[in-house]
Design an enzyme around this catalytic site. Structure first.
Site, PDB file in Angstrom:
ATOM      1  N   TYR A  64       0.827  -1.216   0.000  1.00  0.00           N
ATOM      2  CA  TYR A  64       0.000   0.000   0.000  1.00  0.00           C
ATOM      3  C   TYR A  64       0.860   1.265   0.000  1.00  0.00           C
ATOM      4  CZ  TYR A  64      -4.167  -2.786   0.176  1.00  0.00           C
ATOM      5  OH  TYR A  64      -5.168  -3.666  -0.180  1.00  0.00           O
ATOM      6  N   ARG A  67       1.611   1.937  -3.622  1.00  0.00           N
ATOM      7  CA  ARG A  67       0.439   2.468  -4.355  1.00  0.00           C
ATOM      8  C   ARG A  67       0.119   3.894  -3.901  1.00  0.00           C
ATOM      9  NH1 ARG A  67      -4.042  -1.939  -3.791  1.00  0.00           N
ATOM     10  NH2 ARG A  67      -5.215  -0.489  -5.099  1.00  0.00           N
ATOM     11  N   ILE A 103      -9.887   2.958  -4.244  1.00  0.00           N
ATOM     12  CA  ILE A 103      -9.345   3.614  -3.048  1.00  0.00           C
ATOM     13  C   ILE A 103      -8.551   4.866  -3.426  1.00  0.00           C
ATOM     14  CG2 ILE A 103      -9.381   1.460  -1.735  1.00  0.00           C
ATOM     15  CD1 ILE A 103      -6.350   1.230  -2.129  1.00  0.00           C
ATOM     16  N   HIS A 119     -14.727   0.578  -0.481  1.00  0.00           N
ATOM     17  CA  HIS A 119     -13.564  -0.254  -0.137  1.00  0.00           C
ATOM     18  C   HIS A 119     -12.452   0.569   0.509  1.00  0.00           C
ATOM     19  CE1 HIS A 119     -14.847  -3.532  -3.284  1.00  0.00           C
ATOM     20  NE2 HIS A 119     -15.560  -3.570  -2.176  1.00  0.00           N
ATOM     21  N   GLY A 186     -16.457   0.489 -15.427  1.00  0.00           N
ATOM     22  CA  GLY A 186     -15.091   0.011 -15.193  1.00  0.00           C
ATOM     23  C   GLY A 186     -14.941  -0.997 -14.073  1.00  0.00           C
ATOM     24  N   THR A 187     -15.903  -1.889 -13.947  1.00  0.00           N
ATOM     25  CA  THR A 187     -15.775  -2.949 -12.929  1.00  0.00           C
ATOM     26  C   THR A 187     -16.108  -4.301 -13.556  1.00  0.00           C
ATOM     27  OG1 THR A 187     -16.493  -3.746 -10.760  1.00  0.00           O
ATOM     28  CG2 THR A 187     -18.094  -2.438 -11.999  1.00  0.00           C
ATOM     29  N   ASN A 213     -18.091  -0.417 -19.829  1.00  0.00           N
ATOM     30  CA  ASN A 213     -16.881  -1.176 -19.478  1.00  0.00           C
ATOM     31  C   ASN A 213     -16.126  -1.503 -20.758  1.00  0.00           C
ATOM     32  OD1 ASN A 213     -15.613  -2.246 -17.061  1.00  0.00           O
ATOM     33  ND2 ASN A 213     -15.856  -4.270 -17.959  1.00  0.00           N
ATOM     34  N   LEU A 214     -14.833  -1.726 -20.593  1.00  0.00           N
ATOM     35  CA  LEU A 214     -14.022  -2.047 -21.772  1.00  0.00           C
ATOM     36  C   LEU A 214     -14.561  -3.287 -22.478  1.00  0.00           C
ATOM     37  CD1 LEU A 214     -11.518  -0.935 -23.180  1.00  0.00           C
ATOM     38  CD2 LEU A 214     -10.125  -2.482 -21.810  1.00  0.00           C
ATOM     39  N   ALA A 231     -13.775   3.958 -20.964  1.00  0.00           N
ATOM     40  CA  ALA A 231     -14.684   4.865 -20.236  1.00  0.00           C
ATOM     41  C   ALA A 231     -14.403   6.331 -20.561  1.00  0.00           C
ATOM     42  CB  ALA A 231     -14.543   4.619 -18.730  1.00  0.00           C
TER      43      ALA A 231
HETATM   44  C1  BJW Z   1     -12.021  -0.571 -18.317  1.00  0.00           C
HETATM   45  C2  BJW Z   1     -10.947   0.160 -18.798  1.00  0.00           C
HETATM   46  C3  BJW Z   1     -11.231   1.397 -19.393  1.00  0.00           C
HETATM   47  C4  BJW Z   1     -10.170  -1.669 -17.952  1.00  0.00           C
HETATM   48  N1  BJW Z   1     -12.505   1.817 -19.475  1.00  0.00           N
HETATM   49  N2  BJW Z   1     -13.263  -0.144 -18.417  1.00  0.00           N
HETATM   50  C5  BJW Z   1     -16.489 -17.005  -1.382  1.00  0.00           C
HETATM   51  C6  BJW Z   1     -15.453 -17.120  -0.469  1.00  0.00           C
HETATM   52  C7  BJW Z   1     -14.994 -16.010   0.274  1.00  0.00           C
HETATM   53  C8  BJW Z   1     -15.558 -14.781   0.117  1.00  0.00           C
HETATM   54  C9  BJW Z   1     -16.576 -14.681  -0.795  1.00  0.00           C
HETATM   55  C10 BJW Z   1     -17.052 -15.779  -1.526  1.00  0.00           C
HETATM   56  N3  BJW Z   1     -18.051 -15.344  -2.321  1.00  0.00           N
HETATM   57  C11 BJW Z   1     -18.209 -14.048  -2.115  1.00  0.00           C
HETATM   58  C12 BJW Z   1     -17.334 -13.637  -1.179  1.00  0.00           C
HETATM   59  C13 BJW Z   1     -17.194 -12.249  -0.665  1.00  0.00           C
HETATM   60  C14 BJW Z   1     -16.022 -11.516  -1.249  1.00  0.00           C
HETATM   61  C15 BJW Z   1     -16.013 -11.700  -2.767  1.00  0.00           C
HETATM   62  O1  BJW Z   1     -16.725 -11.057  -3.490  1.00  0.00           O
HETATM   63  N4  BJW Z   1     -15.179 -12.583  -3.278  1.00  0.00           N
HETATM   64  C16 BJW Z   1     -15.182 -12.890  -4.725  1.00  0.00           C
HETATM   65  C17 BJW Z   1     -13.775 -12.726  -5.270  1.00  0.00           C
HETATM   66  C18 BJW Z   1     -15.766 -14.250  -4.897  1.00  0.00           C
HETATM   67  N5  BJW Z   1     -16.221 -10.122  -0.898  1.00  0.00           N
HETATM   68  C19 BJW Z   1     -15.781  -9.645   0.258  1.00  0.00           C
HETATM   69  O2  BJW Z   1     -15.101 -10.305   1.027  1.00  0.00           O
HETATM   70  C20 BJW Z   1     -16.207  -8.239   0.595  1.00  0.00           C
HETATM   71  N6  BJW Z   1     -16.804  -8.229   1.877  1.00  0.00           N
HETATM   72  C21 BJW Z   1     -17.931  -8.899   2.159  1.00  0.00           C
HETATM   73  O3  BJW Z   1     -18.507  -9.575   1.318  1.00  0.00           O
HETATM   74  O4  BJW Z   1     -18.393  -8.729   3.442  1.00  0.00           O
HETATM   75  C22 BJW Z   1     -19.501  -9.488   3.883  1.00  0.00           C
HETATM   76  C23 BJW Z   1     -20.845  -8.974   3.480  1.00  0.00           C
HETATM   77  C24 BJW Z   1     -21.947  -9.746   3.757  1.00  0.00           C
HETATM   78  C25 BJW Z   1     -23.194  -9.316   3.416  1.00  0.00           C
HETATM   79  C26 BJW Z   1     -23.375  -8.107   2.793  1.00  0.00           C
HETATM   80  C27 BJW Z   1     -22.311  -7.348   2.532  1.00  0.00           C
HETATM   81  C28 BJW Z   1     -21.048  -7.776   2.870  1.00  0.00           C
HETATM   82  C29 BJW Z   1     -15.002  -7.313   0.624  1.00  0.00           C
HETATM   83  C30 BJW Z   1     -14.404  -7.116  -0.733  1.00  0.00           C
HETATM   84  C31 BJW Z   1     -13.116  -6.313  -0.603  1.00  0.00           C
HETATM   85  C32 BJW Z   1     -12.447  -6.077  -1.946  1.00  0.00           C
HETATM   86  N7  BJW Z   1     -11.161  -5.508  -1.736  1.00  0.00           N
HETATM   87  C33 BJW Z   1     -10.337  -5.171  -2.892  1.00  0.00           C
HETATM   88  C34 BJW Z   1      -8.902  -4.789  -2.425  1.00  0.00           C
HETATM   89  C35 BJW Z   1      -8.886  -3.644  -1.384  1.00  0.00           C
HETATM   90  C36 BJW Z   1      -8.715  -2.287  -1.990  1.00  0.00           C
HETATM   91  C37 BJW Z   1      -7.429  -2.120  -2.804  1.00  0.00           C
HETATM   92  O5  BJW Z   1      -6.381  -2.676  -2.454  1.00  0.00           O
HETATM   93  O6  BJW Z   1      -7.475  -1.408  -3.810  1.00  0.00           O
HETATM   94  O7  BJW Z   1     -10.973  -4.153  -3.650  1.00  0.00           O
HETATM   95  S1  BJW Z   1     -10.178  -6.542  -4.065  1.00  0.00           S
HETATM   96  C38 BJW Z   1     -10.223  -5.534  -5.505  1.00  0.00           C
HETATM   97  O8  BJW Z   1     -11.391  -5.923  -6.282  1.00  0.00           O
HETATM   98  C39 BJW Z   1     -10.464  -4.096  -5.011  1.00  0.00           C
HETATM   99  C40 BJW Z   1     -11.521  -3.634  -5.991  1.00  0.00           C
HETATM  100  O9  BJW Z   1     -12.250  -2.554  -5.443  1.00  0.00           O
HETATM  101  C41 BJW Z   1     -12.359  -4.868  -6.227  1.00  0.00           C
HETATM  102  C42 BJW Z   1     -13.168  -4.822  -7.491  1.00  0.00           C
HETATM  103  O10 BJW Z   1     -12.348  -4.820  -8.631  1.00  0.00           O
HETATM  104  P1  BJW Z   1     -12.788  -3.992  -9.932  1.00  0.00           P
HETATM  105  O11 BJW Z   1     -12.844  -2.565  -9.614  1.00  0.00           O
HETATM  106  O12 BJW Z   1     -13.995  -4.589 -10.522  1.00  0.00           O
HETATM  107  O13 BJW Z   1     -11.500  -4.215 -10.863  1.00  0.00           O
HETATM  108  P2  BJW Z   1     -11.235  -5.388 -11.934  1.00  0.00           P
HETATM  109  O14 BJW Z   1      -9.785  -5.364 -12.244  1.00  0.00           O
HETATM  110  O15 BJW Z   1     -11.794  -6.680 -11.497  1.00  0.00           O
HETATM  111  O16 BJW Z   1     -12.073  -4.942 -13.211  1.00  0.00           O
HETATM  112  C43 BJW Z   1     -11.738  -3.797 -13.965  1.00  0.00           C
HETATM  113  C44 BJW Z   1     -12.649  -3.732 -15.191  1.00  0.00           C
HETATM  114  O17 BJW Z   1     -12.367  -2.520 -15.879  1.00  0.00           O
HETATM  115  C45 BJW Z   1     -12.406  -4.876 -16.200  1.00  0.00           C
HETATM  116  O18 BJW Z   1     -13.646  -5.492 -16.537  1.00  0.00           O
HETATM  117  C46 BJW Z   1     -11.818  -4.177 -17.426  1.00  0.00           C
HETATM  118  O19 BJW Z   1     -12.252  -4.722 -18.660  1.00  0.00           O
HETATM  119  C47 BJW Z   1     -12.332  -2.772 -17.265  1.00  0.00           C
HETATM  120  N8  BJW Z   1     -11.488  -1.727 -17.875  1.00  0.00           N
HETATM  121  N9  BJW Z   1      -9.774  -0.541 -18.639  1.00  0.00           N
HETATM  122  C48 BJW Z   1     -13.473   1.023 -19.037  1.00  0.00           C
HETATM  123  N10 BJW Z   1     -10.216   2.187 -19.926  1.00  0.00           N
END
Ligand code: BJW
Length: 251
Positions: A64, A67, A103, A119, A186-187, A213-214, A231
């Protein structure tokens, strides 16, 4: 599930925009799951879980710190997609809320004011001893002291790791319940609960849903309108069209 469409929008409609790493890609910040993304360079189990932090805090802090330094580099700035959302908030008569999974602070730097960082925020730290949250721009060293309680070795990044509860969920679900337009930008739709917001909006049946999204995300089939490409080009054009409909409403 009933799907609203764009023509049902009125100037008073509330808008929720969910953003992810893709919106900041063209600002020079890596996404997570693309081929060149963060998870291709480091294992999430080593840096983005509470267990990783308990096991090896130095590695997690270094991840971190790097970053945080990158985010503050001169080259990193909001791109036209961030600016378009700030423009939308300034000019749309109804409520506009940005719910970001990012973040970074690029929405704020672009001028958005109504932003929820579900997040967490890279430019903040949290004290594990007293729970206080502080603005923080430097590296976090083992002897860094909490500005509130003065203890050392208690600070952690103010981010939400896997298995931790995302922030401000009540406010987010409240906004999803009253919105007339839900836009996802973008997610990849891999991480819950954010990936489930479109399900919630579709279940209520009141809002038009748009994915920008891309490439098609994991949840693309749930969106009524789908725009695929960078985007920075698509979002300004989409926002202009929305604002045009409002500004010509009385014609
Ligand atoms: C473009 C582009 C351009 C590129 N233009 N587009 C089974 C086991 C264990 C846990 C779980 C499970 N099933 C579900 C869970 C829960 C878990 C989860 O979801 N896991 C999955 C992986 C399965 N979630 C959690 O644990 C969360 N907490 C939780 O659920 O609590 C309990 C709860 C219960 C009930 C209700 C509510 C809650 C917490 C999640 C924490 C995520 N943390 C992170 C890292 C911390 C922050 C950091 O370091 O930055 O957050 S992980 C990472 O992924 C980060 C992001 O915010 C997050 C999402 O990623 P994002 O933004 O979608 O990025 P990408 O790379 O995946 O996608 C980018 C997209 O952009 C792509 O599609 C590209 O094509 C596109 N793109 N260029 C437009 N120019």
């Amino acid at each position: 599930m009933v799907a609203a469409n764009r023509s049902a929008l009125s100037p008073q409609s509330a808008i929720v925009v969910l953003t992810g790493a893709g919106i900041s890609k063209e600002s020079g910040l890596d996404t997570f799951r693309d081929a060149d993304g963060i998870w291709s360079k480091v294992r999430l189990e080593d840096v983005a879980t509470p267990e990783a932090f308990a096991r090896d805090p130095a590695t997690v802090q270094a991840f971190y710190d790097a970053r945080r330094r990158q985010l503050q580099a001169a080259a990193i700035a909001p791109n036209p997609a961030h600016l378009a959302l700030a423009d939308l908030e300034a000019r749309w008569p109804g409520e506009v809320l940005v719910v970001t999974q990012n973040i970074d602070d690029l929405h704020e730097r672009a001028g958005s004011r109504n932003v929820i960082h579900m997040h967490g925020e890279l430019l903040k730290v949290r004290c594990g001893a007293d729970g206080s949250i502080h603005a923080w721009r430097d590296d976090v060293a083992p002897d860094s002291a909490c500005p509130a309680c003065g203890r050392t070795g208690t600070l952690r990044p103010h981010v939400v790791w896997f298995g931790e509860m995302p922030l401000e969920l009540d406010a987010i679900y409240g906004a999803l319940d009253r919105c007339g337009l839900f836009v996802s930008v973008g997610t990849s739709g891999n991480v819950y609960p954010a990936a489930g917001f479109v399900h919630e909006v579709r279940r209520l049946g009141r809002a038009h849903t748009v994915e920008i999204n891309l490439e098609p995300s994991e949840t693309v089939s749930l969106f009524v309108e789908k725009l695929h490409g960078p985007a920075s080009g698509l979002l300004p054009a989409f926002v202009s069209e929305l604002l045009e409909t409002v500004e010509h409403c009385g014609d």
